[in-house]
Design a protein around this motif. Sequence first.
Motif, PDB file in Angstrom:
ATOM      1  N   ARG A 177     -22.205  10.244 -13.467  1.00  8.19           N
ATOM      2  CA  ARG A 177     -21.004   9.474 -12.862  1.00  8.19           C
ATOM      3  C   ARG A 177     -19.757  10.074 -13.165  1.00  8.19           C
ATOM      4  N   PHE A 178     -18.720   9.570 -12.588  1.00  6.73           N
ATOM      5  CA  PHE A 178     -17.241   9.732 -12.909  1.00  6.73           C
ATOM      6  C   PHE A 178     -16.769   8.672 -13.374  1.00  6.73           C
ATOM      7  N   ASN A 179     -15.877   8.967 -14.259  1.00  7.75           N
ATOM      8  CA  ASN A 179     -15.433   7.682 -14.882  1.00  7.75           C
ATOM      9  C   ASN A 179     -13.662   8.116 -15.044  1.00  7.75           C
ATOM     10  N   ASN A 180     -12.800   7.032 -15.096  1.00  6.45           N
ATOM     11  CA  ASN A 180     -11.247   7.230 -15.155  1.00  6.45           C
ATOM     12  C   ASN A 180     -10.887   6.065 -16.302  1.00  6.45           C
ATOM     13  N   PRO A 181     -11.168   6.427 -17.508  1.00  3.56           N
ATOM     14  CA  PRO A 181     -10.647   5.371 -18.497  1.00  3.56           C
ATOM     15  C   PRO A 181      -9.278   5.085 -18.314  1.00  3.56           C
ATOM     16  N   ASN A 182      -9.213   3.470 -18.518  1.00  3.65           N
ATOM     17  CA  ASN A 182      -7.868   3.021 -18.457  1.00  3.65           C
ATOM     18  C   ASN A 182      -7.519   2.469 -16.834  1.00  3.65           C
ATOM     19  N   ILE A 183      -8.214   2.943 -16.023  1.00  4.37           N
ATOM     20  CA  ILE A 183      -7.854   2.846 -14.412  1.00  4.37           C
ATOM     21  C   ILE A 183      -7.813   1.215 -14.384  1.00  4.37           C
ATOM     22  N   ASP A 184      -8.647   0.479 -15.064  1.00  6.01           N
ATOM     23  CA  ASP A 184      -8.674  -0.955 -14.893  1.00  6.01           C
ATOM     24  C   ASP A 184      -7.436  -1.643 -15.356  1.00  6.01           C
ATOM     25  N   ARG A 185      -6.542  -0.793 -16.134  1.00  5.15           N
ATOM     26  CA  ARG A 185      -5.244  -1.445 -16.539  1.00  5.15           C
ATOM     27  C   ARG A 185      -3.847  -0.693 -15.739  1.00  5.15           C
ATOM     28  N   ALA A 186      -4.453   0.325 -14.924  1.00  2.00           N
ATOM     29  CA  ALA A 186      -3.297   0.727 -14.159  1.00  2.00           C
ATOM     30  C   ALA A 186      -2.815  -0.190 -13.097  1.00  2.00           C
ATOM     31  N   ARG A 187      -1.805   0.448 -12.459  1.00  2.18           N
ATOM     32  CA  ARG A 187      -1.178  -0.163 -11.216  1.00  2.18           C
ATOM     33  C   ARG A 187      -0.444   1.069 -10.476  1.00  2.18           C
ATOM     34  N   PRO A 188      -0.395   0.903  -9.068  1.00  2.00           N
ATOM     35  CA  PRO A 188       0.168   2.008  -8.510  1.00  2.00           C
ATOM     36  C   PRO A 188       1.576   2.227  -9.022  1.00  2.00           C
ATOM     37  N   ALA A 189       2.092   3.496  -9.001  1.00  8.49           N
ATOM     38  CA  ALA A 189       3.383   3.929  -9.476  1.00  8.49           C
ATOM     39  C   ALA A 189       4.525   3.184  -8.745  1.00  8.49           C
ATOM     40  N   PRO A 190       5.626   2.937  -9.399  1.00 15.88           N
ATOM     41  CA  PRO A 190       6.610   2.323  -8.538  1.00 15.88           C
ATOM     42  C   PRO A 190       7.093   3.063  -7.498  1.00 15.88           C
ATOM     43  N   GLY A 191       7.055   2.452  -6.391  1.00 17.88           N
ATOM     44  CA  GLY A 191       7.399   2.735  -5.118  1.00 17.88           C
ATOM     45  C   GLY A 191       6.151   2.980  -4.025  1.00 17.88           C
ATOM     46  N   VAL A 192       5.171   3.172  -4.797  1.00 15.91           N
ATOM     47  CA  VAL A 192       3.959   3.365  -3.965  1.00 15.91           C
ATOM     48  C   VAL A 192       3.664   2.201  -2.851  1.00 15.91           C
ATOM     49  N   GLU A 193       3.598   1.138  -3.547  1.00 13.17           N
ATOM     50  CA  GLU A 193       3.061  -0.196  -2.599  1.00 13.17           C
ATOM     51  C   GLU A 193       4.065  -0.485  -1.633  1.00 13.17           C
ATOM     52  N   ALA A 194       5.347  -0.071  -2.055  1.00 18.66           N
ATOM     53  CA  ALA A 194       6.416  -0.274  -1.041  1.00 18.66           C
ATOM     54  C   ALA A 194       6.224   0.473   0.150  1.00 18.66           C
ATOM     55  N   ALA A 195       6.133   1.920  -0.267  1.00 17.16           N
ATOM     56  CA  ALA A 195       6.078   2.912   0.741  1.00 17.16           C
ATOM     57  C   ALA A 195       5.008   2.651   1.753  1.00 17.16           C
ATOM     58  N   ILE A 196       3.840   2.133   1.127  1.00 17.07           N
ATOM     59  CA  ILE A 196       2.763   1.768   2.267  1.00 17.07           C
ATOM     60  C   ILE A 196       3.001   0.477   3.087  1.00 17.07           C
ATOM     61  N   ALA A 197       3.661  -0.402   2.389  1.00 16.91           N
ATOM     62  CA  ALA A 197       3.749  -1.391   3.225  1.00 16.91           C
ATOM     63  C   ALA A 197       4.983  -1.186   4.437  1.00 16.91           C
ATOM     64  N   GLU A 198       5.747  -0.337   4.253  1.00 19.11           N
ATOM     65  CA  GLU A 198       6.889   0.068   5.051  1.00 19.11           C
ATOM     66  C   GLU A 198       6.438   1.093   6.252  1.00 19.11           C
ATOM     67  N   ALA A 199       5.227   1.502   5.835  1.00 17.18           N
ATOM     68  CA  ALA A 199       4.989   2.837   6.582  1.00 17.18           C
ATOM     69  C   ALA A 199       4.673   2.843   8.014  1.00 17.18           C
ATOM     70  N   ASP A 200       4.746   3.516   8.871  1.00 22.25           N
ATOM     71  CA  ASP A 200       4.496   3.551  10.441  1.00 22.25           C
ATOM     72  C   ASP A 200       3.154   4.173  10.624  1.00 22.25           C
ATOM     73  N   ILE A 201       2.628   4.953   9.487  1.00 23.97           N
ATOM     74  CA  ILE A 201       1.298   5.519   9.634  1.00 23.97           C
ATOM     75  C   ILE A 201       0.850   6.082   8.089  1.00 23.97           C
ATOM     76  N   VAL A 202      -0.380   5.653   7.496  1.00 19.73           N
ATOM     77  CA  VAL A 202      -0.815   6.211   6.172  1.00 19.73           C
ATOM     78  C   VAL A 202      -1.898   7.056   6.757  1.00 19.73           C
ATOM     79  N   LEU A 203      -1.919   8.185   6.198  1.00 20.42           N
ATOM     80  CA  LEU A 203      -2.755   9.453   6.178  1.00 20.42           C
ATOM     81  C   LEU A 203      -3.618   9.616   4.921  1.00 20.42           C
ATOM     82  N   LEU A 204      -5.024   9.854   4.904  1.00 20.94           N
ATOM     83  CA  LEU A 204      -5.622  10.202   4.139  1.00 20.94           C
ATOM     84  C   LEU A 204      -5.904  11.552   4.206  1.00 20.94           C
ATOM     85  N   ALA A 205      -5.436  12.414   3.241  1.00 23.64           N
ATOM     86  CA  ALA A 205      -5.816  14.187   3.328  1.00 23.64           C
ATOM     87  C   ALA A 205      -7.390  14.352   3.451  1.00 23.64           C
ATOM     88  N   PRO A 206      -7.715  15.664   3.903  1.00 24.59           N
ATOM     89  CA  PRO A 206      -9.075  15.900   3.703  1.00 24.59           C
ATOM     90  C   PRO A 206      -9.122  16.464   2.147  1.00 24.59           C
TER      91      PRO A 206
END
Length: 327
Positions: A177-206
């Motif tokens: 398995r792969f584990n990311n310790p502390n990720i349960d306490r993480a939050r998106p960095a400042p500006g990330v959620e706003a950028a997604i909310a205000e986007a015209d399109i969101v792309l997931l890179a390959p």
Amino acid sequence: MTAPARVVVLAGGVGGSKFVLGVRDALLTRGIADTTSALTVVANTGDDLWLSGVRLQPDVDSLTYALAGVNDTKRGWGRAGDTERVNAELQQWGAGWPWFTLGDLDLGTHLARTGWLRDGLTPTQVLERMSSRWQLGARLLPMTDTEVDTIVEFSDASRMHFQEWWTRHRASLAPARFNNPNIDRARPAPGVEAAIAEADIVLLAPSNPVVSIGPILAVPGMSDALRQTSAPVVGVSPIIGGRVVRGMADVCLSAIGVHTSAAAVAALYGARSEGGVLDAWLIGEEDLAESSAVEELGIRSVVAPLWMKDAATSAALAEAAISAVSI
């Protein structure tokens, strides 16, 4: 279709860097001169690490160097024209990892980053300062300001940092398995959620869906932001013709029980209509037969050439992704 004024890309690694360059070129072709305001890139920080007392951010640096035009395109990582005198000296002292090369110019980046972090800046603030050195034509944000380094765990309960497993062992050791310790306490960095909310399109890179895009989506609040945005979310398959494009993503997929196929990765991300994150999914012409399986997931399947051989093909792929849905 109207030209998107705000594009957000979730990316990591070399494939993500090529795709982001293509998106920037596609926006320029569409007549958007100020791509810095139009393009936001959310970078994977799951493969970050401390080494020889400095903080390394491999995916962040790959994206930064590529956008700045100073990346080493032959090796696929690091700075073009770099030397390794300091790395050789570290090896003489028995410091660092002998199988993990740090270039002198690259070390300059790591030292600057570490100093700023020690001074109290957050990773977001550090990346903003780094980005100001070059005209990147994009705004770069880390996925989170929390340290969530990826740890690979094995069936015998042993574990190691992802970079050791990936670079030293070339993914030859079967992970449990792969584990990311502390990720349960993480939050998106400042500006990330706003950028997604205000986007015209969101792309997931390959990028690698398990250790590059996976950690981004695992940050609490990130997937919710993607599900709640009014923008369409379009992903690009990192699997072409049933094979990974580069790296050892197939080993990562097998570890989490996912088949190495374009449709299987689409199912991993899931349809937004079913609680996942995707509205549309680009698959290669080689995978045309999987199109119906993607559609059955509730995700629009778009068949396009996926190979990013040069700047032109990368831009064409980005344009296909932007054009995959009505904006």
